[in-house]
Write an enzyme that holds these catalytic residues in place. Sequence first.
Site, PDB file in Angstrom:
ATOM      1  N   ASP A  62      19.400   2.771   5.308  1.00 37.02           N
ATOM      2  CA  ASP A  62      17.960   3.816   5.549  1.00 37.02           C
ATOM      3  C   ASP A  62      17.242   3.328   4.471  1.00 37.02           C
ATOM      4  O   ASP A  62      17.604   3.278   2.942  1.00 37.02           O
ATOM      5  CB  ASP A  62      18.022   4.853   5.538  1.00 37.02           C
ATOM      6  CG  ASP A  62      17.106   5.918   5.085  1.00 37.02           C
ATOM      7  OD1 ASP A  62      16.070   5.441   5.428  1.00 37.02           O
ATOM      8  OD2 ASP A  62      17.768   7.223   5.167  1.00 37.02           O
ATOM      9  N   SER A 142      -0.307  -4.645   5.641  1.00 36.19           N
ATOM     10  CA  SER A 142      -1.187  -4.966   6.666  1.00 36.19           C
ATOM     11  C   SER A 142      -2.402  -4.358   6.957  1.00 36.19           C
ATOM     12  O   SER A 142      -2.832  -4.658   5.274  1.00 36.19           O
ATOM     13  CB  SER A 142      -1.138  -3.440   7.292  1.00 36.19           C
ATOM     14  OG  SER A 142      -1.553  -2.673   8.144  1.00 36.19           O
ATOM     15  N   TYR A 155      -0.884   6.247   6.831  1.00 31.41           N
ATOM     16  CA  TYR A 155      -0.681   5.148   7.492  1.00 31.41           C
ATOM     17  C   TYR A 155      -1.178   4.009   6.522  1.00 31.41           C
ATOM     18  O   TYR A 155      -0.270   3.042   5.813  1.00 31.41           O
ATOM     19  CB  TYR A 155      -0.014   4.694   8.874  1.00 31.41           C
ATOM     20  CG  TYR A 155       0.377   2.961   8.628  1.00 31.41           C
ATOM     21  CD1 TYR A 155       1.396   3.035   8.633  1.00 31.41           C
ATOM     22  CD2 TYR A 155      -0.671   2.022   9.078  1.00 31.41           C
ATOM     23  CE1 TYR A 155       1.752   1.477   9.652  1.00 31.41           C
ATOM     24  CE2 TYR A 155      -0.524   0.994   9.285  1.00 31.41           C
ATOM     25  CZ  TYR A 155       0.959  -0.083   8.874  1.00 31.41           C
ATOM     26  OH  TYR A 155       1.259  -1.075   9.532  1.00 31.41           O
ATOM     27  N   LYS A 159       0.522   1.342   2.927  1.00 31.64           N
ATOM     28  CA  LYS A 159      -0.023  -0.214   3.297  1.00 31.64           C
ATOM     29  C   LYS A 159      -1.341  -0.632   2.079  1.00 31.64           C
ATOM     30  O   LYS A 159      -0.545  -1.239   1.204  1.00 31.64           O
ATOM     31  CB  LYS A 159      -0.466  -0.233   4.481  1.00 31.64           C
ATOM     32  CG  LYS A 159       0.248  -0.328   5.360  1.00 31.64           C
ATOM     33  CD  LYS A 159       1.470  -1.217   4.814  1.00 31.64           C
ATOM     34  CE  LYS A 159       2.344  -0.618   6.629  1.00 31.64           C
ATOM     35  NZ  LYS A 159       4.264  -1.581   6.517  1.00 31.64           N
TER      36      LYS A 159
END
Length: 259
Positions: A62, A142, A155, A159
């Site tokens: 993890d 991203s 999200y 990034k």
Amino acid sequence: MSILGKVALVTGAGQGIGRGIALRLARDGADVAIVDVNEEKAQLVAKEVEALGRKATTFIADVGNRDDVRAAIEHAEKTLGGFDIIVNNAGIAQVQALADVTPEEVEKIFRINIQGVLWGIQAAAASFKARGKPGKIINASSIAGHEGYALLGVYSATKFAVRALTQAAAKEYASAGITVNAYCPGVVGTDMWVTIDKRMAEITGANPGETYEKFVNGIALGRAETPDDVASFVSYLAGPDSDYMTGQAPLIDGGLVYR
């Protein structure tokens, strides 16, 4: 120039972009440690790496757990006889209006997407320095690390954070010969985008596939990205041709976001 004989560790390598990166690095000559939370998928990718004539090992971890990441690197060093490259690829998506995001959702995505990269940077740099050798740290950002997107706000924040960690680490570790860069994919035809499209449909009422198609239609090169498109650039970052590049997070998106 190649990465023949180098040892690379790729997180989230059991599927999607991570799998593509692991296989490309193997084709270019590296032995690869496949790190993932799914043992069955990791084993399948390891077999694919071995079929390419390179050594492979798997480690179930993890990435949000600092000790797991350290143990994964120690395993790679011991099993594959070295450690030269880390690709902090593992990450999760989250589609949610900012007004509806819960503390639990924030904690989960920050833990994987930000802390997972940070622990990878820490552990890899410590290993490179202990071995007295330069190394490559490569992080997954991203297009959402260059532009915030509606319903992908948290999200996107993760990034953007990866870009900040990449720049800071590049400055901190340059004197040790360690380069730190990131890659910023766009719309890649993987399970993550299936999930994003499904959630977008649920929230906005769009038809299934409509959001994905809308994004793809905005790509200048006229098609969705593949894991191989991303992997080819990551291989460049892993190799000696990028030795004078550090702290950067280039877009590799077919012409969707321009900076």
